[in-house]
Design an enzyme around this catalytic site. Structure first.
Site, short mmCIF file in Angstrom:
data_model
loop_
_atom_site.label_atom_id
_atom_site.label_comp_id
_atom_site.label_asym_id
_atom_site.label_seq_id
_atom_site.Cartn_x
_atom_site.Cartn_y
_atom_site.Cartn_z
N ARG A 149 -20.99 -69.22 7.99
CA ARG A 149 -22.32 -69.36 7.39
C ARG A 149 -22.31 -68.76 5.99
O ARG A 149 -21.56 -67.83 5.71
CB ARG A 149 -23.37 -68.63 8.24
CG ARG A 149 -23.75 -69.37 9.52
CD ARG A 149 -24.86 -68.69 10.26
NE ARG A 149 -24.43 -67.41 10.81
CZ ARG A 149 -24.67 -66.23 10.27
NH1 ARG A 149 -25.36 -66.13 9.15
NH2 ARG A 149 -24.25 -65.12 10.85
N TYR A 188 -19.83 -76.85 8.32
CA TYR A 188 -19.50 -75.84 9.32
C TYR A 188 -20.70 -75.29 10.07
O TYR A 188 -21.71 -74.92 9.47
CB TYR A 188 -18.78 -74.66 8.63
CG TYR A 188 -17.96 -73.87 9.63
CD1 TYR A 188 -16.66 -74.28 9.93
CD2 TYR A 188 -18.48 -72.79 10.32
CE1 TYR A 188 -15.92 -73.61 10.88
CE2 TYR A 188 -17.74 -72.11 11.26
CZ TYR A 188 -16.45 -72.53 11.53
OH TYR A 188 -15.71 -71.86 12.47
N LYS A 241 -29.24 -72.44 13.86
CA LYS A 241 -29.84 -71.34 13.09
C LYS A 241 -31.02 -71.82 12.24
O LYS A 241 -32.03 -71.13 12.12
CB LYS A 241 -28.79 -70.68 12.21
CG LYS A 241 -27.56 -70.19 12.94
CD LYS A 241 -27.89 -69.15 13.96
CE LYS A 241 -26.62 -68.52 14.53
NZ LYS A 241 -26.93 -67.55 15.57
N HIS A 297 -32.87 -64.14 18.02
CA HIS A 297 -31.41 -64.24 18.08
C HIS A 297 -30.93 -63.45 19.31
O HIS A 297 -30.40 -62.35 19.18
CB HIS A 297 -30.84 -63.65 16.78
CG HIS A 297 -29.39 -63.90 16.56
ND1 HIS A 297 -28.62 -63.09 15.75
CD2 HIS A 297 -28.56 -64.87 17.01
CE1 HIS A 297 -27.38 -63.55 15.72
NE2 HIS A 297 -27.32 -64.61 16.48
N SER A 344 -24.42 -61.19 14.94
CA SER A 344 -23.36 -62.19 15.15
C SER A 344 -22.03 -61.52 15.51
O SER A 344 -21.67 -60.50 14.92
CB SER A 344 -23.15 -63.01 13.88
OG SER A 344 -24.38 -63.54 13.46
N CYS A 356 -21.01 -59.83 18.06
CA CYS A 356 -21.07 -58.48 18.66
C CYS A 356 -21.03 -58.57 20.19
O CYS A 356 -21.47 -57.64 20.87
CB CYS A 356 -22.34 -57.75 18.25
SG CYS A 356 -22.24 -57.03 16.62
N ASP A 366 -27.18 -67.20 22.61
CA ASP A 366 -27.42 -66.97 21.18
C ASP A 366 -28.90 -66.93 20.78
O ASP A 366 -29.28 -66.16 19.92
CB ASP A 366 -26.70 -68.07 20.37
CG ASP A 366 -26.55 -67.70 18.90
OD1 ASP A 366 -26.27 -66.53 18.60
OD2 ASP A 366 -26.70 -68.59 18.05
N ARG A 405 -14.13 -71.43 16.26
CA ARG A 405 -15.17 -71.60 17.28
C ARG A 405 -14.79 -72.61 18.36
O ARG A 405 -13.98 -73.50 18.13
CB ARG A 405 -16.45 -72.10 16.60
CG ARG A 405 -17.02 -71.15 15.55
CD ARG A 405 -17.73 -70.00 16.18
NE ARG A 405 -18.26 -69.06 15.23
CZ ARG A 405 -19.43 -68.43 15.37
NH1 ARG A 405 -20.19 -68.65 16.42
NH2 ARG A 405 -19.83 -67.56 14.49
C1 OXD Z 1 -23.91 -66.50 14.43
C2 OXD Z 1 -23.57 -67.56 15.38
O1 OXD Z 1 -23.34 -66.45 13.34
O2 OXD Z 1 -24.12 -67.54 16.49
O3 OXD Z 1 -24.78 -65.68 14.77
O4 OXD Z 1 -22.76 -68.44 15.05
MN MN Z 2 -25.68 -66.07 16.59
#
Ligand code: OXD
Ligand code: MN
Length: 581
Positions: free
Chosen positions: A70, A198, A207, A227, A249, A251, A276, A365
């Site tokens: 991102r 991406y 998002k 989130h 993200s 974590c 997510d 991913r």
């Molecule tokens: C993030 C994702 O970046 O879920 O939070 O991809």
């Molecule tokens: Mn995320």
């Protein structure tokens, strides 16, 4: 396929008139369409078929090396008034935003197919779900959206009925990072994204829609777009508690959402609803309920192995799109910490050489349907969602935050959420490992001014007496030598079990300035190689460090100026005062 809805038809036509695609394809969301696109992409080389014996229906996509995460610095919230976007967002006026990005869309799809993707975020028959249409020139986006959302005919039917939908326009453009922008126009419920193919930059349902635009809609309509993962925790007696956890993200949200209870905890079961994003509503009885707007996972691959996340590891053995992982000699996907096989080719498609970096990109991913997960909850499709017992915030903090603590009230919980800080990860372009404030893990995703967002959170306590309890966890505390003090992964269930005990009023806790902390004896450490000293350390609160932390939180909150809710600052002052007494 086309549509009977004039606003949608006109919009698609007007986009085609600017972007000049060779063809327009309305996506019906069928399996045959998915197969046709996979075939087309494998033929063109934009997908690589993986070893079909070991990884049936799995494919690899390599994104442009300059397009691997991102791009927060190129993400804008375009509201009429800058204060509405707030200091937490990059802002541009809608007029300037449209002008800048529309220029880049001119002829952007020449020679390409333009795909029209009608989609529904949330179960197709849920009143909590919201609709969108993404127009894109990327077949990769279409196949990902098929796995990540409810897309196609059914969604279009509902769009035609409701007549409101979020408009998302996307083109990969020429992938030039200098011409890359992700723009949101919340007042118009629209998104325009160009220059990236991406993840969160391109799969606009995720998002851009389900967090940035939805958070704006949620404030107007009285709900929350967060989130957060959603997980059901079944106790040995069969009772199930649903909790929603907000971590920044990369974590460990996916790992927690699919946790497998360790052998030492017989009788417990975990049910995944989402990994997510959670949309939280109060029902007619004042109970907070959650749905997962997504239908699939876009998870970080490196580190996934049978020990860290057996469910994810198994689930990505079939029907999965991998992005930016390495390959073994026999064409199986390979990533760091897979614990089996050897890399031969790296994520760039070059011969693997240990000296030249990892085989899989750290933000590589997997995309896979949620239904492939063995712990998929049968309530994930339920239109009324699940009742939430607890909200859990967390972040990566080497020092400071104890393993777990509980807020003393909803208002205090909002302060805890607003104070979340974490070390940055590879999920976004930029430095990794730097501590930054990430309130409610929403720093990159809140579509409006955080000050208004906190006020919105606070307002829930005026609406119901049945709000979930709020907690904070930190799985990442380290000793002086940089070793993690807590084993994490499946063992996190021991902490969740304390959280549930607290929700059921089964255990008391230490009343401290920062919140309620467990008595060491109440975190079950049977069969765990962890000393009493380590447990004490994990649950310790270093007064001086917390005074510094609360001062820094105060400064941070005040940077939001006049719009900052007083109640939040009052709570921060109270905690600081208690620490100093
Ligand atoms: C993030 C994702 O970046 O879920 O939070 O991809
Ligand atoms: Mn995320």
């Amino acid at each position: 396929m086309t549509t009977s809805l004039p606003t949608l038809r006109d919009w698609v036509q007007s986009v085609a008139a600017i972007t000049l695609p060779e063809n327009v394809h309305w996506c019906d969301g069928s399996d045959s369409e998915y197969k046709m696109l996979i075939q087309m992409m494998t033929k063109s080389g934009s997908l690589i078929e993986l070893n079909q014996k070991e990884y049936p229906d799995c494919y690899l996509h390599r994104s442009d090396p300059s397009d691997v995460a991102r791009v927060e610095h190129l993400t804008f919230i375009c509201t009429t008034k800058q204060e509405d976007a707030g200091p937490n967002n990059h802002w541009m006026s809608p007029e300037k935003g449209h002008k800048k990005i529309d220029n880049l869309f001119k002829k952007a799809m020449a020679g390409r197919t333009m795909y029209v993707i009608p989609y529904c975020m949330g179960p197709i028959d849920s009143p909590y779900s919201r609709l969108g249409v993404e127009i894109t020139d990327s077949a990769y986006v279409v196949i990902n959206m098929k796995l990540m959302t409810r897309m196609g005919r059914e969604a279009l039917k509902r769009i035609e009925l409701e007549k409101t939908f979020v408009k998302g326009l996307h083109s990969i453009g020429d992938l030039n990072p200098k011409k890359r922008f992700i723009m949101h126009f919340p007042e118009e419920l629209s998104i325009k994204s160009i220059g990236s193919g991406y993840g969160g930059n391109a799969l606009l349902g995720k998002k851009c829609h389900a967090l940035r635009i939805a958070s704006w809609q949620a404030r107007q309509e009285g709900w929350l777009a967060e989130h957060m993962l959603i997980v059901g925790i079944e106790k040995p007696n069969g009772d199930i508690h649903y909790i929603a956890c907000a971590f920044p993200s990369a974590c460990g949200k996916t790992n927690l959402a699919m946790l497998i209870p360790p052998a030492s905890q017989p009788g417990w079961k975990i049910w995944t609803l989402g990994d997510d994003i959670a949309w939280l509503h109060l029902d007619e009885f004042g109970q907070m309920r959650a749905i997962n707007p997504e239908a699939g996972y876009f998870g970080v691959v490196p580190g996934t192995n049978p020990k860290t996340n057996r469910n994810a590891y198994d689930m990505i053995q079939s029907e999965t799109i991998f992005t930016n992982v390495g390959l073994t000699k026999d064409n199986q996907p390979w990533w760091e910490d897979k614990k089996t096989g050897q890399p031969d080719i790296n994520w760039l498609g070059k011969k693997y050489d240990k000296g030249e970096g990892p085989a899989a990109h750290p933000n590589s991913r997997f995309t896979v349907s949620a239904k492939n997960n063995a712990s998929y909850s049968r309530l994930a499709e339920s239109p009324e969602g699940v009742p939430i017992s607890a909200i859990v915030f967390g972040g990566r903090r080497k020092k400071l935050a104890p393993l777990v603590y509980e807020a003393k009230s909803w208002q205090h919980g909002v302060l805890i959420g607003a104070s979340v800080a974490s070390e940055t990860t590879a999920a976004a372009i930029g430095d990794v490992g730097v501590i930054r404030r990430d309130p409610m893990a929403m720093k990159p995703f809140c579509g409006y001014n955080f000050a208004d967002y906190w006020q919105h959170w606070l307002s829930f306590s005026d609406r119901t007496k049945k709000l979930p309890k709020i907690f904070h966890v930190n799985w990442f505390r380290q000793d002086k030598l940089g070793k993690f003090l807590w084993p994490g992964f499946g063992e996190n269930l021991r902490v969740l079990s304390w959280i549930i005990d607290r929700c059921e009023n089964q255990v008391d806790a230490q009343d401290t300035a920062i919140g309620y902390l467990p008595h060491t004896k109440d975190i079950n450490t049977d069969d765990l190689e962890i000393s009493n000293e380590t447990m004490k350390e994990l649950l310790s609160v270093k007064k001086e460090s917390w005074i510094d932390e609360m001062k820094s939180v105060g400064k941070y909150l005040q940077s939001y100026g006049e719009r900052l809710p007083n109640a939040l600052l009052k709570n921060q002052e109270e905690v600081l005062k208690m620490l100093m007494d």
